[in-house]
Design a protein around this motif. Structure first.
Motif, PDB file in Angstrom:
ATOM      1  N   UNK A   1       0.827  -1.218   0.000  1.00 18.31           N
ATOM      2  CA  UNK A   1       0.000   0.000   0.000  1.00 18.31           C
ATOM      3  C   UNK A   1       0.856   1.261   0.000  1.00 18.31           C
ATOM      4  N   UNK A   2       0.340   2.300  -0.620  1.00 19.93           N
ATOM      5  CA  UNK A   2       1.049   3.575  -0.675  1.00 19.93           C
ATOM      6  C   UNK A   2       1.243   4.149   0.724  1.00 19.93           C
ATOM      7  N   UNK A   3       2.417   4.683   0.993  1.00 20.08           N
ATOM      8  CA  UNK A   3       2.688   5.299   2.290  1.00 20.08           C
ATOM      9  C   UNK A   3       2.490   6.808   2.188  1.00 20.08           C
ATOM     10  N   UNK A   4       2.339   7.448   3.330  1.00 23.98           N
ATOM     11  CA  UNK A   4       2.040   8.875   3.370  1.00 23.98           C
ATOM     12  C   UNK A   4       3.102   9.696   2.646  1.00 23.98           C
ATOM     13  N   UNK A   5       2.649  10.605   1.779  1.00 22.51           N
ATOM     14  CA  UNK A   5       3.555  11.510   1.088  1.00 22.51           C
ATOM     15  C   UNK A   5       4.270  10.927  -0.108  1.00 22.51           C
ATOM     16  N   UNK A   6       4.052   9.659  -0.399  1.00 23.66           N
ATOM     17  CA  UNK A   6       4.837   8.992  -1.436  1.00 23.66           C
ATOM     18  C   UNK A   6       4.506   9.495  -2.838  1.00 23.66           C
ATOM     19  N   UNK A   7       3.222   9.632  -3.134  1.00 20.71           N
ATOM     20  CA  UNK A   7       2.834  10.068  -4.482  1.00 20.71           C
ATOM     21  C   UNK A   7       3.314  11.476  -4.775  1.00 20.71           C
ATOM     22  N   UNK A   8       3.152  12.366  -3.804  1.00 22.97           N
ATOM     23  CA  UNK A   8       3.570  13.747  -4.021  1.00 22.97           C
ATOM     24  C   UNK A   8       5.078  13.857  -4.171  1.00 22.97           C
TER      25      UNK A   8
ATOM     26  N   UNK B   1      10.387   6.932  -1.035  1.00 23.73           N
ATOM     27  CA  UNK B   1       9.631   8.138  -1.361  1.00 23.73           C
ATOM     28  C   UNK B   1       8.725   8.540  -0.210  1.00 23.73           C
ATOM     29  N   UNK B   2       8.632   9.825   0.042  1.00 23.30           N
ATOM     30  CA  UNK B   2       7.798  10.316   1.127  1.00 23.30           C
ATOM     31  C   UNK B   2       8.356  11.617   1.665  1.00 23.30           C
ATOM     32  N   UNK B   3       7.910  11.977   2.856  1.00 19.74           N
ATOM     33  CA  UNK B   3       8.352  13.235   3.461  1.00 19.74           C
ATOM     34  C   UNK B   3       9.358  12.992   4.575  1.00 19.74           C
ATOM     35  N   UNK B   4      10.374  13.808   4.588  1.00 20.87           N
ATOM     36  CA  UNK B   4      11.373  13.795   5.656  1.00 20.87           C
ATOM     37  C   UNK B   4      11.434  15.212   6.219  1.00 20.87           C
TER      38      UNK B   4
ATOM     39  N   UNK C   1       9.167  17.194   6.844  1.00 24.04           N
ATOM     40  CA  UNK C   1       8.234  18.065   6.153  1.00 24.04           C
ATOM     41  C   UNK C   1       8.542  18.351   4.697  1.00 24.04           C
ATOM     42  N   UNK C   2       9.587  17.720   4.135  1.00 22.91           N
ATOM     43  CA  UNK C   2       9.967  17.962   2.746  1.00 22.91           C
ATOM     44  C   UNK C   2       9.888  16.663   1.945  1.00 22.91           C
ATOM     45  N   UNK C   3       9.484  16.747   0.671  1.00 22.78           N
ATOM     46  CA  UNK C   3       9.372  15.534  -0.147  1.00 22.78           C
ATOM     47  C   UNK C   3      10.725  15.033  -0.622  1.00 22.78           C
ATOM     48  N   UNK C   4      10.934  13.726  -0.505  1.00 20.01           N
ATOM     49  CA  UNK C   4      12.149  13.084  -1.020  1.00 20.01           C
ATOM     50  C   UNK C   4      11.697  12.001  -2.006  1.00 20.01           C
ATOM     51  N   UNK C   5      12.061  12.103  -3.275  1.00 18.01           N
ATOM     52  CA  UNK C   5      11.602  11.152  -4.287  1.00 18.01           C
ATOM     53  C   UNK C   5      12.118   9.732  -4.043  1.00 18.01           C
ATOM     54  N   UNK C   6      11.319   8.768  -4.443  1.00 14.45           N
ATOM     55  CA  UNK C   6      11.732   7.368  -4.369  1.00 14.45           C
ATOM     56  C   UNK C   6      12.858   7.128  -5.361  1.00 14.45           C
ATOM     57  N   UNK C   7      13.830   6.349  -4.954  1.00 15.89           N
ATOM     58  CA  UNK C   7      14.925   6.042  -5.851  1.00 15.89           C
ATOM     59  C   UNK C   7      16.123   5.497  -5.113  1.00 15.89           C
TER      60      UNK C   7
ATOM     61  N   UNK D   1      11.611  14.294 -15.085  1.00 15.73           N
ATOM     62  CA  UNK D   1      10.274  13.712 -15.186  1.00 15.73           C
ATOM     63  C   UNK D   1      10.043  12.789 -13.994  1.00 15.73           C
ATOM     64  N   UNK D   2       8.851  12.852 -13.442  1.00 15.13           N
ATOM     65  CA  UNK D   2       8.530  12.016 -12.292  1.00 15.13           C
ATOM     66  C   UNK D   2       8.619  12.761 -10.979  1.00 15.13           C
ATOM     67  N   UNK D   3       9.284  13.928 -11.009  1.00 14.56           N
ATOM     68  CA  UNK D   3       9.363  14.778  -9.816  1.00 14.56           C
ATOM     69  C   UNK D   3       8.643  16.070 -10.172  1.00 14.56           C
ATOM     70  N   UNK D   4       7.374  16.180  -9.831  1.00 18.04           N
ATOM     71  CA  UNK D   4       6.520  17.245 -10.318  1.00 18.04           C
ATOM     72  C   UNK D   4       6.513  18.504  -9.480  1.00 18.04           C
ATOM     73  N   UNK D   5       7.644  18.927  -8.971  1.00 13.01           N
ATOM     74  CA  UNK D   5       7.706  20.161  -8.199  1.00 13.01           C
ATOM     75  C   UNK D   5       9.143  20.644  -8.197  1.00 13.01           C
ATOM     76  N   UNK D   6       9.334  21.891  -7.846  1.00 11.29           N
ATOM     77  CA  UNK D   6      10.669  22.474  -7.892  1.00 11.29           C
ATOM     78  C   UNK D   6      11.220  22.807  -6.528  1.00 11.29           C
TER      79      UNK D   6
END
Length: 261
Positions: free
Chosen positions: A118-125, A158-161, A163-169, A201-206
């Motif tokens: 299951x998706x974990x909190x903050x992962x999609x964003x 992937x998720x928040x650390x 309060x900031x998003x860290x992409x899966x990888x 691509x895949x990281x939809x924010x700056x």
């Protein structure tokens, strides 16, 4: 009926209704906590079975399994301490992160990753790494990659650390760990994020979104579904950073939960 007697009867009836209502509410809360604990324990047991049955064959899989084992220990401690549904759900989130590390380890060893998690909190964003990229950061090369290698043995689901998003990888080093431990990002973190993920691509924010802690708005459902109904006790239970002490397994906002450098 005398007015005084009538008042006494009315007060007694009101008190009786309040007592019965509180007892029913208490039973519902206890049932909700029991259900949340049972749900979390399913994920924890699933993680434990994988942790004890897998042995890494290379640097990347060994690191991922070490991180999975750490999450298993933390989740077990968290569920033992859980006194509210919110805390039980946090334990489940820890276990789900561990299961993502298990999938990563299996993929690194060329095995079938197993059932979906299951998706974990903050992962999609947070998005995911879609290309290999190396940047210079504080005098050292930091690499991000969509796949494991000897160069990039550190996985993050992937998720928040802090309060900031860290992409899966997969990364050459767990560059998010200092923020995880300290609960706050350093001054150069925005530069690193911008250099590493700008235009990917895949990281939809700056970098501006990273600095403000905002994602791309697509992940509102991740944590909202489970957490929204429990905000009443969540405010007290989650004080500080919700993921503060995954490493120690508690809820006191202490050290981090990730593997070492």
């Amino acid at each position: 009926m005398e007015p005084l007697l009538l008042i006494i009867v009315v007060v007694a009836l009101v008190v009786g209704v309040v007592v019965v209502s509180q007892r029913r509410s208490g039973r519902r809360s206890l049932e909700s906590l029991d259900d949340a604990k049972a749900d979390a324990r399913q994920a924890i047991e699933r993680l434990g079975g994988q942790v004890y049955n897998l042995v890494g064959s290379d640097t990347a899989s060994k690191q991922a399994l070490a991180d999975a084992s750490e999450r298993y220990t933390a989740a077990g401690s968290q569920i033992d301490q859980a006194q509210s549904p919110t805390q039980a759900r946090l334990a489940k989130q820890t276990a789900l992160e561990g299961l993502y590390y298990i999938r990563a380890a299996r993929l690194a060893m060329g095995m079938d990753p197993g059932p979906e998690v299951p998706t974990i909190d903050g992962q999609k964003a947070a998005g995911e790494v879609t290309e290999e990229r190396t940047v210079d950061y504080e005098g050292r090369a930091v690499t991000a990659s969509p796949g494991p290698s000897e160069k990039t043995p550190n996985y993050y689901p992937g998720g928040r650390v802090a309060g900031r998003p860290v992409p899966a990888g997969w990364y050459s080093e767990p560059w998010w760990k200092p923020a995880l431990v300290a609960g706050a990002w350093g001054m150069g973190s925005m530069f690193l994020f911008s250099a590493m993920f700008s235009g990917m691509a895949g990281v939809g924010y700056g970098a501006d979104n990273f600095a403000s802690g905002e994602g791309d708005g697509t992940d509102m459902g991740d944590g909202g579904g489970d957490m929204g109904g429990d905000m009443g006790d969540g405010g007290g239970d989650m004080g500080g950073d919700a993921g503060g002490d995954f490493g120690g397994g508690g809820f006191d906002g202490g050290g981090g939960f990730d593997g070492g450098f």
